[in-house]
Design a protein around this motif. Structure first.
Motif, PDB file in Angstrom:
ATOM      1  N   UNK A 130      59.822  67.282  81.226  1.00 57.85           N
ATOM      2  CA  UNK A 130      60.925  67.977  81.886  1.00 57.85           C
ATOM      3  C   UNK A 130      61.355  69.189  81.066  1.00 57.85           C
ATOM      4  N   UNK A 131      61.751  70.277  81.719  1.00 51.35           N
ATOM      5  CA  UNK A 131      62.193  71.468  80.990  1.00 51.35           C
ATOM      6  C   UNK A 131      63.462  71.187  80.184  1.00 51.35           C
ATOM      7  N   UNK A 132      63.656  71.914  79.087  1.00 49.45           N
ATOM      8  CA  UNK A 132      64.831  71.659  78.243  1.00 49.45           C
ATOM      9  C   UNK A 132      66.114  72.141  78.906  1.00 49.45           C
ATOM     10  N   UNK A 133      67.093  71.254  78.961  1.00 48.12           N
ATOM     11  CA  UNK A 133      68.392  71.584  79.571  1.00 48.12           C
ATOM     12  C   UNK A 133      69.484  71.376  78.522  1.00 48.12           C
ATOM     13  N   UNK A 134      70.122  72.449  78.154  1.00 51.17           N
ATOM     14  CA  UNK A 134      71.200  72.356  77.169  1.00 51.17           C
ATOM     15  C   UNK A 134      72.506  71.992  77.883  1.00 51.17           C
ATOM     16  N   UNK A 135      72.845  70.713  77.847  1.00 48.96           N
ATOM     17  CA  UNK A 135      74.029  70.236  78.569  1.00 48.96           C
ATOM     18  C   UNK A 135      75.107  69.702  77.623  1.00 48.96           C
ATOM     19  N   UNK A 227      78.942  86.013  90.211  1.00 42.29           N
ATOM     20  CA  UNK A 227      78.757  86.525  88.841  1.00 42.29           C
ATOM     21  C   UNK A 227      79.902  86.128  87.904  1.00 42.29           C
ATOM     22  N   UNK A 228      80.281  84.861  87.958  1.00 35.22           N
ATOM     23  CA  UNK A 228      81.394  84.394  87.119  1.00 35.22           C
ATOM     24  C   UNK A 228      80.916  84.172  85.687  1.00 35.22           C
ATOM     25  N   UNK A 229      81.849  84.177  84.752  1.00 32.24           N
ATOM     26  CA  UNK A 229      81.536  83.913  83.348  1.00 32.24           C
ATOM     27  C   UNK A 229      81.206  82.432  83.164  1.00 32.24           C
ATOM     28  N   UNK A 233      82.651  79.076  85.041  1.00 31.76           N
ATOM     29  CA  UNK A 233      81.763  78.072  85.621  1.00 31.76           C
ATOM     30  C   UNK A 233      82.129  76.685  85.119  1.00 31.76           C
ATOM     31  N   UNK A 234      82.372  76.564  83.806  1.00 32.28           N
ATOM     32  CA  UNK A 234      82.758  75.258  83.254  1.00 32.28           C
ATOM     33  C   UNK A 234      84.073  74.767  83.849  1.00 32.28           C
ATOM     34  N   UNK A 235      84.976  75.694  84.128  1.00 29.45           N
ATOM     35  CA  UNK A 235      86.252  75.329  84.738  1.00 29.45           C
ATOM     36  C   UNK A 235      86.035  74.704  86.112  1.00 29.45           C
ATOM     37  N   UNK A 236      85.151  75.295  86.899  1.00 27.81           N
ATOM     38  CA  UNK A 236      84.839  74.733  88.217  1.00 27.81           C
ATOM     39  C   UNK A 236      84.182  73.364  88.078  1.00 27.81           C
ATOM     40  N   UNK A 237      83.259  73.238  87.130  1.00 27.83           N
ATOM     41  CA  UNK A 237      82.557  71.970  86.932  1.00 27.83           C
ATOM     42  C   UNK A 237      83.518  70.871  86.486  1.00 27.83           C
ATOM     43  N   UNK A 249      62.385  71.513  98.454  1.00 31.04           N
ATOM     44  CA  UNK A 249      61.248  71.453  97.538  1.00 31.04           C
ATOM     45  C   UNK A 249      61.428  72.314  96.287  1.00 31.04           C
ATOM     46  N   UNK A 250      62.586  72.228  95.670  1.00 37.14           N
ATOM     47  CA  UNK A 250      62.747  72.898  94.378  1.00 37.14           C
ATOM     48  C   UNK A 250      61.912  72.151  93.346  1.00 37.14           C
ATOM     49  N   UNK A 251      61.168  72.903  92.528  1.00 36.72           N
ATOM     50  CA  UNK A 251      60.200  72.272  91.629  1.00 36.72           C
ATOM     51  C   UNK A 251      60.852  71.365  90.599  1.00 36.72           C
ATOM     52  N   UNK A 252      62.046  71.724  90.122  1.00 36.50           N
ATOM     53  CA  UNK A 252      62.772  70.825  89.224  1.00 36.50           C
ATOM     54  C   UNK A 252      64.230  70.753  89.648  1.00 36.50           C
ATOM     55  N   UNK A 253      65.063  71.666  89.160  1.00 33.66           N
ATOM     56  CA  UNK A 253      66.462  71.661  89.564  1.00 33.66           C
ATOM     57  C   UNK A 253      67.425  71.548  88.397  1.00 33.66           C
ATOM     58  N   UNK A 254      67.397  72.546  87.499  1.00 36.69           N
ATOM     59  CA  UNK A 254      68.283  72.519  86.327  1.00 36.69           C
ATOM     60  C   UNK A 254      69.751  72.509  86.759  1.00 36.69           C
ATOM     61  N   UNK A 255      70.071  73.208  87.853  1.00 33.20           N
ATOM     62  CA  UNK A 255      71.446  73.214  88.357  1.00 33.20           C
ATOM     63  C   UNK A 255      71.932  71.822  88.719  1.00 33.20           C
ATOM     64  N   UNK A 256      71.036  70.980  89.218  1.00 31.60           N
ATOM     65  CA  UNK A 256      71.396  69.599  89.562  1.00 31.60           C
ATOM     66  C   UNK A 256      71.682  68.811  88.292  1.00 31.60           C
ATOM     67  N   UNK A 257      70.871  69.025  87.265  1.00 26.18           N
ATOM     68  CA  UNK A 257      71.104  68.365  85.966  1.00 26.18           C
ATOM     69  C   UNK A 257      72.481  68.735  85.424  1.00 26.18           C
ATOM     70  N   UNK A 258      72.865  70.004  85.560  1.00 28.44           N
ATOM     71  CA  UNK A 258      74.169  70.459  85.075  1.00 28.44           C
ATOM     72  C   UNK A 258      75.309  69.774  85.827  1.00 28.44           C
ATOM     73  N   UNK A 259      75.146  69.566  87.127  1.00 26.55           N
ATOM     74  CA  UNK A 259      76.169  68.862  87.901  1.00 26.55           C
ATOM     75  C   UNK A 259      76.331  67.432  87.407  1.00 26.55           C
ATOM     76  N   UNK A 260      75.218  66.748  87.177  1.00 25.65           N
ATOM     77  CA  UNK A 260      75.276  65.365  86.696  1.00 25.65           C
ATOM     78  C   UNK A 260      75.940  65.298  85.322  1.00 25.65           C
ATOM     79  N   UNK A 261      75.573  66.233  84.448  1.00 22.42           N
ATOM     80  CA  UNK A 261      76.134  66.242  83.090  1.00 22.42           C
ATOM     81  C   UNK A 261      77.642  66.439  83.113  1.00 22.42           C
TER      82      UNK A 261
END
Length: 348
Positions: A130-135, A227-229, A233-237, A249-261
């Motif tokens: 899996x690609x590296x995700x800095x969470x 184009x938020x800072x 973005x962290x505030x919304x999360x 059919x997204x090949x991976x989905x780093x954005x999904x990993x960020x939501x879970x984190x």
């Protein structure tokens, strides 16, 4: 590329950019050992199926170019496109067959590379790393605090991200809620993403028009955060209750990993990497939800927001989802990648 090969001939050539047509050059002209880390197949079996579907329908769905729409009504031209894609897939497979070491970023990618490059009779091993995700920062956000009635989406405003599906799902949810309870639900959809050019700006304008046509009001039912800072973005999360992902059919989905984190209850598209690798049971417990149609997304939203799924279960999902992202850490990627590369270099 040829100039580089003439100046220095490496012992090992590893491609991480998707330049598969360089494989035979380095393998046969340079006598190199060839490896590849594949992020996204240049062509996939899903893509071939989609082309067949369009050709059988005899039209380009949603196509605005009059010339292309007219050409697609001519059967020989439709067939030529299918032949072209199949021929390209064949050539792509030949290039991939030159690769001696194959690493892919998801099981979805593995399935397609296995079909196109390897084949059933081959003994080649495909490594899934899996690609590296800095969470780290996202995992530090409060997990079980009371969340606001906000649904967020994090994706560039590109066509394949299918933001329209999110807007239609929200409209369907609000209509159902109003019909059953005779009152409006105060949930808001925030579409967060980068805008690269005029094309993206036009796409946002079209999405805004779609929302208004469906009876949604800007700043009440939906808003665009463009184009938020990173801090924004962290505030919304931190505040959001639910996150949507709608790319087919997204090949991976780093954005999904960020939501879970971040502890955001996630509804991802029932395809690609999110389906095979991310929104999957972890320690035999749920990490999120999957959907693919307006009705499915709307029903999942309804069940979560109306507490058809109880609070304790939602909290368990948040906790388990955050634990699951350790699989995608930078440390995990480095360890696995170096192990495979080291073994490949030492062979022969």
């Amino acid at each position: 590329m040829l100039i580089g090969l003439l100046n220095i001939v490496p012992d090992v050539y590893i491609d991480t950019m998707g330049y598969s047509f360089t494989f035979p050059i380095y393998k046969y002209l340079g006598s190199c050992k060839v490896g590849s880390y594949v992020h996204y197949p240049t062509i996939s079996t899903d893509m071939l199926d989609k082309v067949k579907e369009i050709i059988n329908a005899g039209k380009l769905s949603g196509e605005k170019n009059i010339i292309r729409k007219t050409l697609y009504k001519i059967p020989p031209i439709r067939k030529f496109k299918l032949y072209y894609y199949n021929f390209f897939a064949f050539i792509y497979g030949l290039m991939g067959s030159c690769c001696e070491m194959i690493i892919v970023n998801s099981n979805w990618t593995k399935n397609h590379i296995n079909h196109l490059w390897v084949g059933k009779k081959s003994t080649k091993q495909i490594h899934v790393i899996f690609p590296p995700c800095n969470t780290r920062e996202l995992c530090d956000l409060p997990l079980l605090d009371k969340r606001e009635n906000i649904i967020i989406s994090i994706a560039q405003f590109r066509p394949e991200k299918d933001h329209a599906l999110q807007i239609k799902s929200l409209a369907h949810l609000k209509e159902r809620y109003y019909n059953e309870f005779n009152e409006h639900h105060n949930i808001k959809l925030v579409l967060i993403g980068s805008c690269r050019n005029e094309g993206d700006e036009n796409r946002i304008s079209n999405l805004r028009n779609l929302a208004e046509q469906l009876g949604l009001k800007e700043d009440v039912d939906f808003e665009f955060a463009v184009n938020v800072s990173y801090d924004k973005l962290k505030s919304y999360l931190e505040r959001a209750h639910i996150g949507l992902h709608t790319m087919w059919c997204e090949h991976f989905g780093i954005g999904v990993v960020e939501l879970l984190a971040a502890g955001v209850i996630t509804i991802a598209h029932n395809s690609g990497g999110p389906k095979t690798d991310i929104v999957v049971p972890y320690n035999d417990n749920k990490t999120g939800f999957l959907a693919s149609t307006v009705e499915e997304y709307s029903n999942q939203l309804y069940d979560i927001l109306k507490y058809e799924i109880d609070d304790d279960f939602i909290s368990d999902i948040r906790i388990n989802a955050r634990k699951s992202v350790n699989r995608f850490s930078e440390e995990s990627f480095y360890d696995q990648f170096l192990e495979v590369i080291d073994e490949f270099i030492k062979e022969n």
